[in-house]
Design a protein around this motif. Structure first.
Motif, PDB file in Angstrom:
ATOM      1  N   GLY A  92      -7.345   0.455  -1.134  1.00 24.26           N
ATOM      2  CA  GLY A  92      -6.553   0.081  -1.873  1.00 24.26           C
ATOM      3  C   GLY A  92      -6.844  -1.622  -1.597  1.00 24.26           C
ATOM      4  N   THR A  93      -8.001  -2.061  -1.630  1.00 26.54           N
ATOM      5  CA  THR A  93      -8.685  -3.588  -2.013  1.00 26.54           C
ATOM      6  C   THR A  93      -7.616  -3.942  -2.977  1.00 26.54           C
ATOM      7  OG1 THR A  93     -10.551  -4.847  -2.100  1.00 26.54           O
ATOM      8  CG2 THR A  93      -9.836  -3.411  -4.575  1.00 26.54           C
ATOM      9  N   VAL A  94      -7.647  -5.278  -2.543  1.00 27.75           N
ATOM     10  CA  VAL A  94      -5.991  -6.208  -3.116  1.00 27.75           C
ATOM     11  C   VAL A  94      -7.419  -7.204  -3.252  1.00 27.75           C
ATOM     12  CG1 VAL A  94      -4.484  -5.248  -2.293  1.00 27.75           C
ATOM     13  CG2 VAL A  94      -4.789  -7.080  -1.232  1.00 27.75           C
ATOM     14  N   PRO A  95      -6.378  -8.416  -4.152  1.00 31.18           N
ATOM     15  CA  PRO A  95      -6.862 -10.356  -3.979  1.00 31.18           C
ATOM     16  C   PRO A  95      -7.025 -10.637  -2.971  1.00 31.18           C
ATOM     17  CG  PRO A  95      -5.921  -9.128  -6.636  1.00 31.18           C
ATOM     18  CD  PRO A  95      -5.651  -7.940  -5.243  1.00 31.18           C
ATOM     19  N   GLY A 149      -2.759   4.581   0.204  1.00 34.09           N
ATOM     20  CA  GLY A 149      -3.845   3.652   0.953  1.00 34.09           C
ATOM     21  C   GLY A 149      -3.894   2.647  -0.147  1.00 34.09           C
ATOM     22  N   MET A 198      -5.322  -6.256   5.136  1.00 33.13           N
ATOM     23  CA  MET A 198      -4.802  -5.292   4.872  1.00 33.13           C
ATOM     24  C   MET A 198      -3.748  -4.051   4.925  1.00 33.13           C
ATOM     25  SD  MET A 198      -7.221  -5.793   2.679  1.00 33.13           S
ATOM     26  CE  MET A 198      -6.844  -7.442   2.711  1.00 33.13           C
ATOM     27  N   ALA A 212      -3.244 -11.285   2.228  1.00 32.01           N
ATOM     28  CA  ALA A 212      -3.498 -10.248   1.418  1.00 32.01           C
ATOM     29  C   ALA A 212      -3.021 -10.625  -0.773  1.00 32.01           C
ATOM     30  CB  ALA A 212      -3.112  -8.922   1.337  1.00 32.01           C
ATOM     31  N   PHE A 213      -3.151 -10.766  -1.168  1.00 27.79           N
ATOM     32  CA  PHE A 213      -2.236 -10.869  -2.310  1.00 27.79           C
ATOM     33  C   PHE A 213      -2.932 -12.138  -2.384  1.00 27.79           C
ATOM     34  CE2 PHE A 213      -0.039  -7.304  -0.041  1.00 27.79           C
ATOM     35  CZ  PHE A 213      -0.350  -6.565  -1.000  1.00 27.79           C
ATOM     36  N   TRP A 255       1.301  -0.933  -0.208  1.00 24.57           N
ATOM     37  CA  TRP A 255       0.173  -0.175  -0.280  1.00 24.57           C
ATOM     38  C   TRP A 255       0.906   0.903  -0.017  1.00 24.57           C
ATOM     39  CZ3 TRP A 255      -1.114  -4.699   2.169  1.00 24.57           C
ATOM     40  CH2 TRP A 255      -1.534  -4.737   2.457  1.00 24.57           C
TER      41      TRP A 255
END
Lengths: 478, 478
Positions: free
Chosen positions: B439-442, A67, B216, B250-251, A26
């Motif tokens: 800042g969403t992520v897989p 972010g 996150m 995350a990721f 991030w």
């Protein structure tokens, strides 16, 4: 497979310099349209991404906001700039998730702890809370390692319990009965036979009694789990839900118990100093900055890391309760009537008394033992003087009570008499008394409030800041 | 100091042979007025104490009964007898606690598991439960070690929660309101503003949603704590209170998730095989003896240790839900109408279907992915086919579902649409949706039911036998 990346902690170790790497994380800052600081939570430190002119278009560049989440590939090179040893010269950059700069609550500036408590779902992304919760993790792991290394069995004592005998505090009721129409018996009381467990149940206030059952078979056990108090205490030291560690050892007397507790606390501190120095240094600096705004006489005598080293390298002081009272009575504070609560043998030591002993008189952690029996629990071992029990509290600077424990009363007749005196129903506790009926042994144990330990190690002052999602009166968010 | 003893596990290692030692523990057997077998819980094995004629008087001798606790000093010598390498030639013996042979519930004979469930406070003292709970400890430690080694942060997600959005099962209410006189509002509903938290609260059914908040920021987190279901299920596989491990990464996509789960399960098994072989061998033998009374076709194809080795050394099978349905439809069991529940695309797989896939068809653990969206939770990532979601269950022989997980829906619009379809109020979940806004992520994660894992490793068949104090409908003892 998506996760072909290297964590920033590993990148910063420098071992991959010269290699093609992929990083995901991030955005913390983006300056001069060229330097992105990215964090992935593996360390407090960011990695710097260098974007050469032309790699990304203007539209993409505008989306690199605090972010936002990125996937960046490139070569890890030695940094020419100050402040970092290595950086990534990006060859590709992908925005995984945007973060609208107008709406994102965490701006690249200092936020108050109070504000961040309201945003507890996002505060993990700040330097301060990143450091706190990595340290909390390390301390939790150290708890398990300490006991595992010593042959203790981790015992999951129950959270739901029908036992209310200990009287350690107000309890939360647990039920599946309809609250607006709970079935009652002829006498008007609730008919708990219709409840899920067929009886009234509560959330545990301590796993100790069940822990003793384990110690009577495995010799040494410990618990580490959530405990609950429905006390309406809105202070910086109280939570309605907190985690506690409760070791219980067969064949231990109070001295063995003291020694183990001191060794344990020092092990935890030593572990954090060995594994989390970066985070501790960050918090140390933070604390110094906080204190800079205070008048000289309100500042700490030692900074955070000095304090931890001091505790690590000095023996805890051991005094009896009676000695503690004598010290307090002879103190300038008492003579000048500076204590709000009176001091005399038999009182429960108040926070101001504990702080005087720890912070003014001894200036180090103090183990106080052999308290008056009337202010302690029924299961503590009765001393020969007829007045005191083999209890111990450990008081820490800035925190107060961090450990409470005792040698347990292993003599059935004395235990039963004490229960009678204190109106504790022994029929319901028959399973507990069985440990004294069949192969009873001297044994002891203590409880360490985990959040208080985290407070001590991080130097934070409000317990709500060292648990992910605090539960306090009128507050059960997230 | 009382505790100057050597644990039996260390004595049996033989390193102290020839030295004066002190042992403390509980009598298992006493034969020929000469040989005492003592156990202290550090190992399943006892140490033999040899009492020479004249060392103790008759009165003392009579008090050496099963369950009594002793302190014995003497010389550790090589044993002349069979069955042990070393023994202690006693020079002093002290009885710490008696155990009335007439009243002690655990006689030196085989007790049924049902009987021992009623005596859960004493069953730790038996060989079977000693082995089970030492293995449970080792598996718990291995959980922490696995994640700590991989840089995961242990996150204590809250037990008390006001969130009831997941709909994972029936929940226990938690309250401090008086049950027979709860305050109501004008419309007759309960006035929760007067409750401790100012709103209705429950015991958590999963820490996942809060875990996602941690992922996150820290990339990789895990929880390991108690979870609760107020389901009226009186089966050998259900508990009202159980411990669950929930990593969240995350990721990660579904494939990363699958790989981690398989690696994790194998790590746990490998850890127990490395550290608990004595206890596993004991349980292995126990299981063989149990099965000897069964007809040939009801016995397991592999014994316990063979089964663990097999799982360790073979890849888990991976099939999609759609493939699973095809296999079931083509199976002899289906054609001969042996399934109680019908098979067709869209059904929730029943236990009999899962067992067929795992125990008959593949004969190994199976990972089933990509289930119909209508039978899975709102937060699972929607596949492009519009019908399925990126869910995964891991099915284990003899246990059924041991892991449930998914890639999470990281796309805000798709998540919000699905919540709307499923009538999940998004206002209350605003904190959760913030992870997709900023800042969403897989990302992906799973839950492992810890007791089911302990069942699998110990070869036990009733989940009440692998948790210290089981909580089930109408049962909240100890």
């Amino acid at each position: 497979m998506f996760n072909k990346r290297t964590k920033i902690k590993d990148l910063l170790s420098g071992e991959k310099t010269g290699q093609e790497v992929t990083v995901m994380g991030w955005v913390r800052t983006f300056r001069n349209n060229q330097f992105i600081a990215i964090n992935d939570g593996s360390t407090n430190n960011n990695i710097q991404i260098v974007i050469e002119l032309g790699l990304i278009d203007d539209a993409t560049s505008k989306r690199i906001t605090t972010g936002a989440s990125l996937k960046v590939s490139g070569k890890l090179i030695e940094s020419l700039g100050k402040g970092q040893k290595v950086e990534i010269k990006a060859t590709s950059l992908e925005i995984l998730g945007d973060s609208d700069a107008e709406k994102y609550p965490l701006q690249p500036k200092k936020h108050s702890l109070e504000f961040l408590r309201e945003k507890a779902h996002l505060r993990f992304r700040t330097n301060t809370f990143g450091a706190i919760f990595r340290i909390r993790h390390a301390l939790a792991f150290a708890v398990h390692q300490f006991f595992n290394d010593r042959g203790f069995v981790y015992l999951h004592t129950p959270i739901l319990t029908a036992s209310d005998a200990e009287g350690a505090g107000e309890m939360f009721q647990v039920t599946t009965l309809p609250l607006n129409n709970a079935p009652t018996k002829a006498d008007g009381t609730i008919d708990f036979s219709q409840d899920f467990f067929g009886k009234a149940t509560n959330l545990t206030v301590s796993g100790q009694l069940e822990g003793e059952l384990g110690a009577m078979a495995f010799s040494d056990i410990y618990t580490f789990g959530p405990t609950f108090r429905a006390e309406n205490s809105n202070t910086a030291r109280h939570l309605a839900e907190f985690w506690m560690i409760e070791p219980e050892m067969a064949f231990y007397d109070l001295e063995d118990n003291r020694n183990l507790a001191e060794e344990f606390i020092k092990y935890l501190i030593g572990y954090a100093m060995k594994h989390n120095m970066e985070d501790l240094e960050f918090l140390d600096t933070r604390l110094k900055e906080e204190e800079n705004s205070l008048p000289q006489d309100k500042r700490s005598e030692m900074n955070l890391i000095e304090k931890l080293e001091f505790v690590l390298n000095n023996s805890f002081e051991h005094i009896t309760y009676t000695e503690a009272i004598d010290i307090l009575l002879a103190s300038p504070a008492y003579k000048k009537k500076k204590f709000k609560y009176d001091v005399q043998w038999g009182i429960d030591l108040q926070s101001e008394h504990e702080r005087y002993l720890v912070e003014k008189h001894f200036k180090k952690p103090v183990i106080v033992t052999d308290y008056p029996k009337d202010i302690k629990a029924f299961y503590m071992r009765q001393n020969d003087d007829g007045k005191t029990v083999a209890a111990m509290d450990i008081l820490a600077p800035g925190i107060g009570e961090i450990v409470g424990g005792s040698q347990r009363e292993e003599r059935l007749d004395k235990l039963e008499n004490r229960m009678k005196e204190m109106d504790i129903p022994s029929e319901e506790m028959s399973w507990y008394l069985d440990t004294r009926r069949f192969g009873t042994v001297p044994h002891a144990g203590f409880g360490l409030g985990f959040e208080r330990m985290v407070l001590f190690v991080t130097g934070m002052t409000n317990i709500r800041d060292v648990i992910p999602f605090a539960r306090t009166p009128k507050n059960c968010e997230f």
